[in-house]
Design a protein around this motif. Sequence first.
Motif, mmCIF file in Angstrom:
data_model
loop_
_atom_site.group_PDB
_atom_site.id
_atom_site.type_symbol
_atom_site.label_atom_id
_atom_site.label_comp_id
_atom_site.label_asym_id
_atom_site.label_seq_id
_atom_site.Cartn_x
_atom_site.Cartn_y
_atom_site.Cartn_z
ATOM 1 N N GLU A 43 0.846 -1.189 0.000
ATOM 2 C CA GLU A 43 0.000 0.000 0.000
ATOM 3 C C GLU A 43 0.887 1.248 0.000
ATOM 4 N N ARG A 44 0.402 2.279 -0.651
ATOM 5 C CA ARG A 44 1.153 3.531 -0.749
ATOM 6 C C ARG A 44 1.497 4.100 0.631
ATOM 7 N N THR A 45 0.550 4.028 1.574
ATOM 8 C CA THR A 45 0.800 4.559 2.918
ATOM 9 C C THR A 45 1.920 3.781 3.632
ATOM 10 N N THR A 46 1.982 2.477 3.413
ATOM 11 C CA THR A 46 3.050 1.660 4.005
ATOM 12 C C THR A 46 4.399 2.074 3.427
ATOM 13 N N VAL A 47 4.432 2.276 2.129
ATOM 14 C CA VAL A 47 5.672 2.700 1.475
ATOM 15 C C VAL A 47 6.090 4.075 1.986
ATOM 16 N N LEU A 48 5.136 4.981 2.131
ATOM 17 C CA LEU A 48 5.458 6.322 2.632
ATOM 18 C C LEU A 48 6.047 6.273 4.039
ATOM 19 N N ARG A 49 5.508 5.402 4.893
ATOM 20 C CA ARG A 49 6.066 5.263 6.255
ATOM 21 C C ARG A 49 7.517 4.784 6.179
ATOM 22 N N ASN A 50 7.774 3.815 5.317
ATOM 23 C CA ASN A 50 9.143 3.316 5.145
ATOM 24 C C ASN A 50 10.063 4.408 4.594
ATOM 25 N N LEU A 51 9.557 5.166 3.644
ATOM 26 C CA LEU A 51 10.361 6.236 3.056
ATOM 27 C C LEU A 51 10.675 7.325 4.065
ATOM 28 N N ASP A 52 9.717 7.647 4.929
ATOM 29 C CA ASP A 52 9.966 8.659 5.965
ATOM 30 C C ASP A 52 11.138 8.247 6.851
ATOM 31 N N LYS A 53 11.172 6.981 7.235
ATOM 32 C CA LYS A 53 12.276 6.487 8.070
ATOM 33 C C LYS A 53 13.601 6.595 7.332
ATOM 34 N N LEU A 54 13.596 6.213 6.056
ATOM 35 C CA LEU A 54 14.833 6.263 5.266
ATOM 36 C C LEU A 54 15.293 7.695 5.038
#
Length: 138
Positions: A60-71
């Motif tokens: 899901e896009r929201t899951t990817v965004l959470r991962n990207l925020d951490k990175l």
Amino acid sequence: MNNIPCICISIRKAANNISKLYDRELSVLHIKITQYSVLKNIQALGNPSVNELSKTLDLERTTVLRNLDKLKKMDLISYKKNDLYKVKVISLTVNGKKKLNEAKVIWEKTQQKFLNAFGIDNYSQFDSFINKISKLNF
């Protein structure tokens, strides 16, 4: 009834154990298997948009965004606007490229460790089997 194998549960347990192995090995770099996957796919896609990355990761896009925020907080990725299409594209920072290269070495050693533990000589046979499972569509 108690003697019937629970294939799904067994596969989930196996996947969790394998993930723990990779997470433990990657922990020296302070990243997890999920973060490695995101970095690797950003590199492979060559500065993707969030939507492209979501589709590739099948998340899901929201899951990817959470991962990207951490990175991003770890200074491993950055965003910039693509003027032609007016979308944000993701790219690896210098630190992100370095971290990914270090992680690849650990990943390959861990993968070989896993295969050796099961006496698997031919990775392509194992990969073929796993891909068949992954692509089942009932």
